[in-house]
Design an enzyme around this catalytic site. Structure first.
Site, PDB file in Angstrom:
ATOM      1  N   HIS A  54       2.013   8.377   5.630  1.00 15.53           N
ATOM      2  CA  HIS A  54       1.059   9.345   6.185  1.00 15.53           C
ATOM      3  C   HIS A  54       1.644  10.059   7.407  1.00 15.53           C
ATOM      4  O   HIS A  54       1.458  11.266   7.581  1.00 15.53           O
ATOM      5  CB  HIS A  54      -0.229   8.635   6.599  1.00 15.53           C
ATOM      6  CG  HIS A  54      -1.161   8.343   5.473  1.00 15.53           C
ATOM      7  ND1 HIS A  54      -1.690   9.317   4.662  1.00 15.53           N
ATOM      8  CD2 HIS A  54      -1.672   7.162   5.023  1.00 15.53           C
ATOM      9  CE1 HIS A  54      -2.489   8.765   3.762  1.00 15.53           C
ATOM     10  NE2 HIS A  54      -2.494   7.462   3.958  1.00 15.53           N
ATOM     11  N   THR A  94      -7.150   4.106  -1.261  1.00 13.08           N
ATOM     12  CA  THR A  94      -6.919   2.667  -1.112  1.00 13.08           C
ATOM     13  C   THR A  94      -8.053   1.805  -1.639  1.00 13.08           C
ATOM     14  O   THR A  94      -7.843   0.933  -2.489  1.00 13.08           O
ATOM     15  CB  THR A  94      -6.646   2.340   0.367  1.00 13.08           C
ATOM     16  OG1 THR A  94      -5.446   2.998   0.775  1.00 13.08           O
ATOM     17  CG2 THR A  94      -6.504   0.836   0.579  1.00 13.08           C
ATOM     18  N   ASP A 105       0.823  -1.208   0.000  1.00 10.90           N
ATOM     19  CA  ASP A 105       0.000   0.000   0.000  1.00 10.90           C
ATOM     20  C   ASP A 105       0.861   1.265   0.000  1.00 10.90           C
ATOM     21  O   ASP A 105       1.801   1.395   0.777  1.00 10.90           O
ATOM     22  CB  ASP A 105      -0.908  -0.010   1.235  1.00 10.90           C
ATOM     23  CG  ASP A 105      -2.061   0.968   1.132  1.00 10.90           C
ATOM     24  OD1 ASP A 105      -1.873   2.067   0.571  1.00 10.90           O
ATOM     25  OD2 ASP A 105      -3.154   0.629   1.605  1.00 10.90           O
ATOM     26  N   ASP A 131      -1.587   0.615  -4.849  1.00  9.00           N
ATOM     27  CA  ASP A 131      -2.826   1.319  -5.160  1.00  9.00           C
ATOM     28  C   ASP A 131      -2.605   2.779  -5.533  1.00  9.00           C
ATOM     29  O   ASP A 131      -3.348   3.338  -6.329  1.00  9.00           O
ATOM     30  CB  ASP A 131      -3.800   1.217  -3.982  1.00  9.00           C
ATOM     31  CG  ASP A 131      -3.141   1.534  -2.636  1.00  9.00           C
ATOM     32  OD1 ASP A 131      -1.913   1.757  -2.595  1.00  9.00           O
ATOM     33  OD2 ASP A 131      -3.856   1.530  -1.614  1.00  9.00           O
ATOM     34  N   HIS A 132      -1.580   3.392  -4.974  1.00  7.16           N
ATOM     35  CA  HIS A 132      -1.367   4.830  -5.171  1.00  7.16           C
ATOM     36  C   HIS A 132       0.013   5.204  -4.663  1.00  7.16           C
ATOM     37  O   HIS A 132       0.728   4.388  -4.068  1.00  7.16           O
ATOM     38  CB  HIS A 132      -2.430   5.646  -4.426  1.00  7.16           C
ATOM     39  CG  HIS A 132      -2.527   5.300  -2.964  1.00  7.16           C
ATOM     40  ND1 HIS A 132      -1.578   5.671  -2.041  1.00  7.16           N
ATOM     41  CD2 HIS A 132      -3.458   4.589  -2.268  1.00  7.16           C
ATOM     42  CE1 HIS A 132      -1.908   5.220  -0.847  1.00  7.16           C
ATOM     43  NE2 HIS A 132      -3.054   4.550  -0.949  1.00  7.16           N
ATOM     44  N   ASP A 183       2.518   2.803   3.212  1.00  6.47           N
ATOM     45  CA  ASP A 183       1.458   3.807   3.341  1.00  6.47           C
ATOM     46  C   ASP A 183       1.347   4.361   4.758  1.00  6.47           C
ATOM     47  O   ASP A 183       1.266   5.580   4.953  1.00  6.47           O
ATOM     48  CB  ASP A 183       0.122   3.201   2.912  1.00  6.47           C
ATOM     49  CG  ASP A 183      -1.023   4.198   2.963  1.00  6.47           C
ATOM     50  OD1 ASP A 183      -1.092   5.060   2.068  1.00  6.47           O
ATOM     51  OD2 ASP A 183      -1.839   4.115   3.904  1.00  6.47           O
ATOM     52  N   HIS A 226      -2.623  11.236  -0.069  1.00  9.36           N
ATOM     53  CA  HIS A 226      -2.899  10.829  -1.447  1.00  9.36           C
ATOM     54  C   HIS A 226      -4.387  10.990  -1.680  1.00  9.36           C
ATOM     55  O   HIS A 226      -5.136  11.306  -0.757  1.00  9.36           O
ATOM     56  CB  HIS A 226      -2.455   9.388  -1.674  1.00  9.36           C
ATOM     57  CG  HIS A 226      -3.021   8.427  -0.675  1.00  9.36           C
ATOM     58  ND1 HIS A 226      -4.251   7.814  -0.825  1.00  9.36           N
ATOM     59  CD2 HIS A 226      -2.543   7.978   0.520  1.00  9.36           C
ATOM     60  CE1 HIS A 226      -4.491   7.033   0.220  1.00  9.36           C
ATOM     61  NE2 HIS A 226      -3.471   7.115   1.062  1.00  9.36           N
TER      62      HIS A 226
END
Length: 477
Positions: A195, A72, A36, A238-239, A191, A339
């Site tokens: 963050h 996500t 992720d 995912d990103h 991920d 994101h």
């Protein structure tokens, strides 16, 4: 004579065809792994030897355009359906459906209402309807009952389960008596840390290294289970992630009366549901309020985002510029990395790498779309794809020109765990492969000799028969 000749020829052809390939598995196997929030350029921030090992011995795509919004749940559902968010219905991590009069919230793990998921059919259901087995270890949405089905095997989502335990389950399912041919594996990093500290933080280096270490562990376990050369491994995300700061915050309370609307989804794409009779007031107050905020009426959302044709998209959508953060006020939680921004931005793009018998080696492609993965999976698994927004033709050049077939496993002396030099090029064939080919060749030669003898005997018998025919009239005279 002809039937015997044909029988011998067919027998020879059958043996010649089957002998060299008798060791090959009957079907392709695929494992999709998502780390992720793994941005495409994280591969180059610190040494990532295991990622680069796959790039060297497989395929790599530089830029993967994911779907808007770049969060996500929308993007993980795109990967397994091939659909834009407006078509599969998971339009955000937090949603409100006015038809169902129900909410969906990742923040509160209120995600298990099947109706939110059933505007599409994930590929594990299609795979199972075709008579195969699927397995998912923590993949977003895989523990939800969709169209009355779960994956054949799955782990209910639990963030505390270690990566190693998730891998163990995947290996178990691929090596079971009735094994899966399609697996999904999900890991929350980088991920979570992205963050907390932001992608530009020096602290991200150790997290990226740890993810690379975990990929090395997966490779080691696949090799130990003799799956490495037989499973098509796809590593993606995912990103991406972008850096934020408290100097780039847009406070909605400065422009809107909070009694006039409900904030359904937050930064950086604010999904705003005005109270009855307050639409124009809310829109007019927010439109043009901040130079780094673009406000759309639902029907004005750009077509390129493929986002406005769904009931779960709210009447007003406010999109922050890259690196800007939307809060109702400064008492709300703030994250240094975020994101969800425009999917045309490079910092929102994830990784894509693949290795396996179906893929080329040491091949880099410039671009693809995340919607294309679904059609690629359907091709590899010989499944009839449901309607989708991707294109197989956009990714077919990732595949080997030869007919994809798994090859027997050969143990490497390098386990790819914590090494900066992942070792030599992989062996293409192993001893069992050569044994199979040799046996096939020997059997073919033996039958060729038998066939020649059969033909010689047939010719001798025919000549004798013709001699009798020639002599017979003279005796009658």
């Amino acid at each position: 004579m002809i039937p015997e000749f044909l029988l011998a020829s067919c027998t020879l052809a059958t043996l010649c065809h089957s002998a060299p390939f008798s060791l090959q598995p009957e079907e392709q196997k695929v494992l999709v792994v998502s780390f992720d929030g793994f941005r495409w350029d994280y591969l180059y921030k610190v040494p990532t030897p295991h990622f680069h090992y796959i790039m060297k011995n497989g395929v790599h795509v530089n830029q993967v355009t994911n779907v808007f919004i770049t969060k996500t749940y929308p993007n993980h559902y795109t990967l397994v359906t091939g659909l834009f968010a407006e078509n599969h219905g998971i339009v955000a991590n937090d949603m409100f459906d006015p038809i169902l009069n129900k909410s969906f919230s990742l923040e509160h793990m209120d995600i298990y209402d099947s109706k939110f998921w059933e505007e599409a059919t994930p590929i594990w259901i299609t795979n199972q309807r075709a008579g195969h087995a699927s397995g998912a270890a923590m993949w977003p949405g895989a523990d939800v009952k969709i169209h009355d089905s779960f994956p054949t095997y799955y782990l209910p989502y639990n963030e505390s389960v270690s990566f190693e335990d998730r891998v163990a389950k995947i290996i178990e399912w691929f090596t079971a008596k009735d094994p899966i041919n399609l697996g999904f594996l999900y890991w929350e990093e980088p991920d979570d840390t992205g963050h907390d500290v932001g992608p530009d933080s020096p602290l991200m280096g150790s997290v990226i290294s740890d993810v690379d270490h975990k990929l090395g562990y997966l490779i080691k376990m696949l090799k130990r289970a003799k799956l490495w050369n037989n499973v098509n491994l796809i590593v993606t995300s995912d990103h991406g992630m972008t850096q934020c700061s408290k100097q780039r915050v847009i406070e909605l309370d400065r422009y809107l009366d909070k009694e006039h609307y409900t904030l359904i989804d937050h930064s950086p794409v604010a999904a705003i549901l005005p109270k009855e009779g307050k639409f124009d007031e809310v829109y007019d107050a927010l439109a043009g309020a901040h130079p780094n905020l673009t406000v759309y009426k639902k029907e004005e959302i750009p077509e390129r985002w493929h986002y406005k044709h769904n009931d779960r998209v709210q009447p007003i959508v406010a999109v922050a510029d890259e690196g800007w953060y939307i809060l109702q006020n400064k008492s709300d939680d703030f994250l240094l990395g975020n994101h969800g921004y425009d999917n045309a931005l490079a910092e929102m793009h994830p990784i894509f790498l693949a290795h396996g018998p179906a893929f080329r080696k040491n091949f880099t492609k410039e671009a693809m779309n995340s919607t294309d993965l679904y059609s690629l999976l359907c091709h590899l698994l010989n499944l009839t794809a449901l309607p989708h927004n991707g294109s197989f033709w956009n990714v077919q050049d990732l595949l080997s020109s030869a007919t994809p077939k798994p090859i027997p496993y050969t143990q490497s002396t390098t386990l790819l765990l914590g090494s900066d030099k992942p070792g030599e090029d992989e062996q293409e064939e192993s001893y069992p492969y050569y044994i199979g080919v040799s046996l096939g060749s020997i059997i073919a030669m033996v039958f060729f000799v038998v066939l020649i003898k059969h033909l010689i005997r047939s010719q001798v018998h025919t000549l004798q028969y013709r001699q009798v025919e020639v002599a017979q009239p003279l005796l009658q005279a």
